[in-house]
Enzyme design. Structure first.
Site, PDB file in Angstrom:
ATOM      1  N   LEU A   1       0.835  -1.177   0.019  1.00 21.89           N
ATOM      2  CA  LEU A   1      -0.020  -0.093   0.037  1.00 21.89           C
ATOM      3  C   LEU A   1       0.926   1.075  -0.139  1.00 21.89           C
ATOM      4  CD1 LEU A   1      -2.734   1.295   0.297  1.00 21.89           C
ATOM      5  CD2 LEU A   1      -2.431   1.188   2.536  1.00 21.89           C
ATOM      6  N   ASP A   2       0.686   2.208  -0.881  1.00 17.46           N
ATOM      7  CA  ASP A   2       1.275   3.423  -1.282  1.00 17.46           C
ATOM      8  C   ASP A   2       2.604   3.216  -1.181  1.00 17.46           C
ATOM      9  OD1 ASP A   2      -1.333   4.627  -0.906  1.00 17.46           O
ATOM     10  OD2 ASP A   2      -0.982   4.764   1.337  1.00 17.46           O
ATOM     11  N   GLU A   3       3.301   2.161  -1.595  1.00 15.62           N
ATOM     12  CA  GLU A   3       4.627   2.108  -1.594  1.00 15.62           C
ATOM     13  C   GLU A   3       5.309   1.937  -3.135  1.00 15.62           C
ATOM     14  OE1 GLU A   3       7.056   2.031   0.808  1.00 15.62           O
ATOM     15  OE2 GLU A   3       5.562   2.263   2.457  1.00 15.62           O
TER      16      GLU A   3
END
EC number: 3.5.1.10
Lengths: 277, 277, 277, 277
Positions: free
Chosen positions: B221-223
């Site tokens: 997530l969000d990486e």
């Protein structure tokens, strides 16, 4: 092993990149970074190549000259600090910014001397152990003043002159000594507010953004090739003086970014424009 | 005469630019624009070459494959609009911005369909004559919902999925269908404020700048690799809602600039980063 | 309970803020936000007060009129969307941006109609269910064309006209119908590049930043009070057309920020300048 | 005639602006500029009033205290340069920027001394005729080092401490001596990249924008109220070191803008946030 920069400029033709990079490869040079540009209007080709290796300068240039079309120019530059003379009047911020950036290593310049037509900034130059030449324009004709400036500047053999808020207009005669080698910071977003008192003009027009323009000086006032421009937002609450104060940071930024480009040999002059690779 | 883009990626070695541009020259192709980059940490070489001429694709790629080191990848792309499917939830601004930019010719995308987990944006898609698939997640497990999404998306055979404020977290299983081909707009300046309600988080922290991040989606997530980030100044007078409103323009800008890069075949993914040539 | 905005303008004198806020207090109105400005050159006082409470408009204005010096003007505005007519020619981006921002709730405007001197944008207006009046200037004198425009516009009784890339110069006679109520987007950083083809002018000058200016239209071309200006960086690789494309986002931003100020009743016109509170 | 600034902070209630400006009016003081803010979450009222006139400080404050609700604080500040001590380690750019801005009149600070835990910047301080105290942390416990710092700093009775790239974490015990009076520049866009080596972290994450944050120091590392943040665009070609270099200008800008706010008495601290009027 050494790092050098090859700058090439010539009329465009097919295969130029291949030819130039081939020659570099045959010389066992490694390309660290390569950028090029073809002006679609004039058909002029510009290329900047960062090279790493052992240079046989003579042969390399010979090989390039053989390969490149007529009307080409190329130069193989060492990575060494440009020698500059800074011209100033009374305002300290641009000179101070350059001095501090050279001091802290952000800007790689060899400042040979500071020359001012007023005495105010002598103390600042001296804080950084630089010679300051006070050449007043008082009582001198423009030609006499410029002759006096040249007499002081010439022995330093500077690569560039930096006009760091030098509030005198230079004649074409003076400029001809340093073609495309005089960098000026103009305190407006050129071509808006050409000439004197740009902040007062900006104030009267009620603009919402002010700017500054770093450019090479040519024969026509404020018409030389633009190197960099920066802006800042202002509003109705700014007096002309407030704009002038806010403009200081913009002027410093535009000038020092332009100087950064120059120290990295990234600036080509092409007519009244710059190509920055 | 045709224009194509050659993308090359391989371990760096001396002479790569010369080799590749030579092959282009032998094929009588003109290089309009060439940019390259070597990652100094990983030693990976990336090059993007805009070519103009008559292409013998098979021979050109064969010649390249012979010249390039093992582990190379190269592709010769036609300039044609990518086919995309846009996924949305309820907020109109990112979808609307993409639709308008495609409509006015600013963005060259072929939008095949819009898929939403809520019905609100059906009307907007229909204003632009696009199919809208409402696939509610209500009453479905995550796996079931993603299966339903895939069932609708797959037949379009999209080059990219655009998550234009699609407020669902996608599982690695789903993402694996479109590796480095799902573009998300996250409403914070990543890696600040990962996860839910970033504007609320930003408000509580009292930041003076908010941001948005367009990135490829990967398993974490969000990486995923960041493509573009944009910011805007805020101050104490902004509520979390005001930040969210101000953030809309930032989100639109970050997403549409990222999409612009993609439409121009300028984005390489390298580990968890992007190289944009 | 209601929210209203009180705008006051008068020659400056001591105690004005105290007097005005006292009157508000006596009317049991709560001040949510108050901003004021005194022009140091002209000595004019401007104040914008967001009020919350139950308004006895008649008495409140009477009390203010008693307190304020001669030559004052004040108005008590309801928070309701301004009615506007948008004038366009062929370019979709500014109209499209306004339509989408109104659609997604970012901009609070009541668009009564779109009027174009070309037919191209009729389809876009119709996608948003707006009447489009195609008033060609072909075969008409300027006076006749403007008369035809007014005939269509007047019945809508718009608060403002928005020139969203309307490529016709309006005569003072036309402008006089909507004094300081016509908002234009000019595609340059005024006062640079006044007049026609500003991107071509910018390209030829070799600028490093392009801009756009939203301003009220007055009798003199490109000389009206500036409301907002925005800029974007460009470089040598931009053709005039590339600048025009890059300029679209700048134009949209300048125009929509100016419209945002207007929808919030934040703009005072003072001579050829604006005060934005 | 004199100019002073009145800062007021109290729980919000109807009529506060009227009451305060009335008292100023009764004292025949002219309001040059007035700004206020009510925090909608906490209901706290903040007001900053620039006044011009002849001040009877005692009576004025008495009148205010009578009018203001319980829990109010107010102060009437003279416009005089704050006295500061600057703490540094080895990097020159932030110290140099402050020194030059004070020198050229852009920043109104009274720098009493520079304190460093390394000797490198002594020469720079001395160029500006400032005492430099070299207080090495070598061989000292944190408590001992901070005691040594305080021993040197305390006699100067500074209004503020400026941490201009002082690379030591201060303990709550030290911070308690200067609550909300220690300004730090953190070399990241907080809350991204808290802690050590933020540029390395930013490089590894592949961000497209780097930032810097000027904030008051409190007991928790990098968690104090943010005063100002600035950013700059970077790309894949920036190494961690390039980001650090590019970050210098961002750090200087964020710190000097924060200091500018402080010199103008515009900063209120409210919980872990700042209100800047």
């Amino acid at each position: 092993m050494e790092q050098r920069i090859l700058l090439t400029e010539c009329p465009d033709s097919k295969g130029l990149i291949a030819q130039i990079t081939n020659i570099c490869y045959k010389h066992q040079l490694n390309i660290i970074r390569n950028t090029e540009f073809v002006d679609p209007v004039t058909g002029q080709f510009f290329m900047r190549t960062e090279l790493d290796g052992i240079f046989n300068e003579h042969t390399l240039l010979q090989d390039l000259d053989r390969a490149l079309p007529l009307g080409s120019s190329r130069s193989l530059l060492c990575r060494q600090a440009k020698k500059v003379v800074v011209l100033v009047t009374k305002e300290a911020h641009c000179l101070g910014d350059i001095l501090m950036k050279v001091y802290d290593g952000s800007l790689s310049l060899n400042i040979a001397a500071v020359v001012g037509n007023h005495p105010e900034l002598a103390a600042l130059a001296q804080r950084f152990d630089l010679p300051y030449h006070f050449i007043s324009h008082q009582g001198l004709s423009r030609a006499e003043h410029e002759a006096a400036l040249l007499q002081v500047i010439t022995p330093y053999q500077p690569d560039y002159l930096i006009l760091a808020k030098f509030m005198r207009i230079l004649t074409p005669r003076f400029v001809a000594h340093y073609p495309n080698r005089i960098v000026n910071i103009h305190h407006s977003f050129l071509p808006a507010f050409i000439g004197a008192k740009p902040y007062q003009q900006a104030f009267e027009r009620g603009v919402k953004i002010i700017g500054a323009t770093a450019h090479f000086v040519n024969e026509q006032l404020d018409e030389g090739p633009i190197i960099q421009q920066k802006v800042a937002a202002v509003d109705h609450s700014y007096s002309a003086l407030d704009m002038e104060k806010a403009g200081r940071d913009v002027e410093k930024a535009a000038l020092s970014e332009a100087l950064q480009f120059i120290t990295e040999d990234r600036v080509f002059v092409h007519g009244n424009k710059t190509v920055i690779l």
